[in-house]
Structures are given as structure tokens and as C-alpha cells.
Design a protein around this motif. Sequence first.
Motif, PDB file in Angstrom:
ATOM      1  N   LEU A  37      21.156  56.978  47.945  1.00  0.00           N
ATOM      2  CA  LEU A  37      19.959  56.705  47.149  1.00  0.00           C
ATOM      3  C   LEU A  37      19.381  55.342  47.529  1.00  0.00           C
ATOM      4  O   LEU A  37      20.121  54.407  47.830  1.00  0.00           O
ATOM      5  N   PRO A  38      18.054  55.218  47.498  1.00  0.00           N
ATOM      6  CA  PRO A  38      17.425  53.980  47.971  1.00  0.00           C
ATOM      7  C   PRO A  38      17.619  52.819  46.998  1.00  0.00           C
ATOM      8  O   PRO A  38      17.755  53.011  45.794  1.00  0.00           O
ATOM      9  N   ALA A  39      17.601  51.620  47.560  1.00  0.00           N
ATOM     10  CA  ALA A  39      17.661  50.406  46.745  1.00  0.00           C
ATOM     11  C   ALA A  39      16.276  50.132  46.168  1.00  0.00           C
ATOM     12  O   ALA A  39      15.262  50.543  46.732  1.00  0.00           O
TER      13      ALA A  39
ATOM     14  N   GLN B 100      15.528  43.927  43.094  1.00  0.00           N
ATOM     15  CA  GLN B 100      16.551  44.046  42.070  1.00  0.00           C
ATOM     16  C   GLN B 100      17.931  44.063  42.707  1.00  0.00           C
ATOM     17  O   GLN B 100      18.099  44.530  43.829  1.00  0.00           O
ATOM     18  N   GLU B 101      18.894  43.561  41.962  1.00  0.00           N
ATOM     19  CA  GLU B 101      20.260  43.519  42.483  1.00  0.00           C
ATOM     20  C   GLU B 101      20.924  44.896  42.462  1.00  0.00           C
ATOM     21  O   GLU B 101      21.895  45.120  43.161  1.00  0.00           O
ATOM     22  N   TYR B 102      20.441  45.767  41.610  1.00  0.00           N
ATOM     23  CA  TYR B 102      21.017  47.113  41.540  1.00  0.00           C
ATOM     24  C   TYR B 102      19.901  48.125  41.742  1.00  0.00           C
ATOM     25  O   TYR B 102      18.736  47.854  41.469  1.00  0.00           O
ATOM     26  N   GLY B 103      20.286  49.289  42.211  1.00  0.00           N
ATOM     27  CA  GLY B 103      19.294  50.329  42.483  1.00  0.00           C
ATOM     28  C   GLY B 103      19.650  51.628  41.798  1.00  0.00           C
ATOM     29  O   GLY B 103      20.440  51.673  40.849  1.00  0.00           O
TER      30      GLY B 103
ATOM     31  N   ALA C  62      21.473  53.924  42.775  1.00  0.00           N
ATOM     32  CA  ALA C  62      22.824  54.411  43.043  1.00  0.00           C
ATOM     33  C   ALA C  62      23.875  53.852  42.089  1.00  0.00           C
ATOM     34  O   ALA C  62      24.976  54.397  42.001  1.00  0.00           O
ATOM     35  N   VAL C  63      23.570  52.800  41.369  1.00  0.00           N
ATOM     36  CA  VAL C  63      24.599  52.106  40.584  1.00  0.00           C
ATOM     37  C   VAL C  63      25.215  53.004  39.517  1.00  0.00           C
ATOM     38  O   VAL C  63      26.437  53.151  39.445  1.00  0.00           O
ATOM     39  N   PHE C  64      24.393  53.598  38.666  1.00  0.00           N
ATOM     40  CA  PHE C  64      24.947  54.394  37.572  1.00  0.00           C
ATOM     41  C   PHE C  64      25.661  55.653  38.054  1.00  0.00           C
ATOM     42  O   PHE C  64      26.748  55.966  37.562  1.00  0.00           O
ATOM     43  N   PRO C  65      25.109  56.412  39.008  1.00  0.00           N
ATOM     44  CA  PRO C  65      25.876  57.555  39.517  1.00  0.00           C
ATOM     45  C   PRO C  65      27.209  57.144  40.137  1.00  0.00           C
ATOM     46  O   PRO C  65      28.211  57.845  39.997  1.00  0.00           O
ATOM     47  N   MET C  66      27.235  55.992  40.812  1.00  0.00           N
ATOM     48  CA  MET C  66      28.491  55.541  41.415  1.00  0.00           C
ATOM     49  C   MET C  66      29.497  55.133  40.338  1.00  0.00           C
ATOM     50  O   MET C  66      30.690  55.424  40.468  1.00  0.00           O
ATOM     51  N   LEU C  67      29.026  54.471  39.279  1.00  0.00           N
ATOM     52  CA  LEU C  67      29.924  54.119  38.173  1.00  0.00           C
ATOM     53  C   LEU C  67      30.490  55.366  37.502  1.00  0.00           C
ATOM     54  O   LEU C  67      31.685  55.434  37.187  1.00  0.00           O
TER      55      LEU C  67
END
Length: 152
Positions: free
Chosen positions: A26-28, A32-35, A37-42
Motif C-alpha cells: 500500500l502506498p505511503a 505523514q509518518e504513517y500511511g 499500510a500501518v493499521f492492516p500491518m498492526l
Amino acid sequence: MRVNDAVIGILLLAFAIATFAYARTLPAIPGQEYGAAVFPMLIAVGLGGCGVLLIASGLRHWQGAVVWSDWARTHHSWTKLAVVVGLVMTYILTASTIGFVPVSILVLLIFLMMMRVRWWIAAVAAIATTMLIQQTFGGLLRVPLPLGLLGP
């Protein structure tokens, strides 16, 4: 159906690995420091941890192969499972054209009626749940849900 925890854990771990791998593509978001992808990866890390715990628990209590319980031998149970899968597929295929709100209300109403909830309680719960999800995603998280027929 009685399935050993290790079997479910393996499936959960495989799903977590696939989710994590896809989320990395997923694109950044610029600036922003998070994109995206952050929540799906968590979530994938959490599911993977649960999968590992289930595998460990299942291996400690291994008692043989998969055993089918009485409910899995009835036609009615498989029909309910097919209806749930059908409702999810209906949402996926129609939400973009019809819109999140009407499709979600209809899917939840059918699901609750299938679970033998009184029709008026099912209707109130379906509407309230849909509005809560709409406000959470649209207002709080700023994630637009499909408007479909309700759009401009």
C-alpha cells in the motif's frame, strides 16, 4: 465442528502473513509518518500472534484428526453458512453502486432475522449499527464509505 486449535492457528497465521505482505504494497501518504499500510500491518501482527498461540495450544492438547460435530451434519447449518457467505458477497458486489448505508442495513437485517431476532429489534439494530459504522468511518476516521444511490 470440533477442529483442533492448531489447525485454526495455522489458517490464521497464513491469513496474517498474506495480509501483512499485501499491506506492505500500500502506498505511503506524503508528509505523514504513517500511511495506509500501518493499521492492516498492526492487525496482521495481532492475528499472527493469535495464530501462534492457537498453534501452541493445539499442539499441547492434540487428540487426533478433525472431528465433525452434530451441527455440521445438518443441512440447516450449511444453509446458514451459505447465507452468511452470500451476504458478504452481496455487500462486496453491490455496495459501490447502491451505497454502504442501504446495503449494510439490508445485509444486517437479513443476518439478524436468520438468527431469529425479532423483526423490529433486528431493524433497529441494523439501522443503529449502520449509522454507527458510517459515523465512525466517515466522520471520525475520515474514510469515505461508498455513497452509491445516495451520492450526488
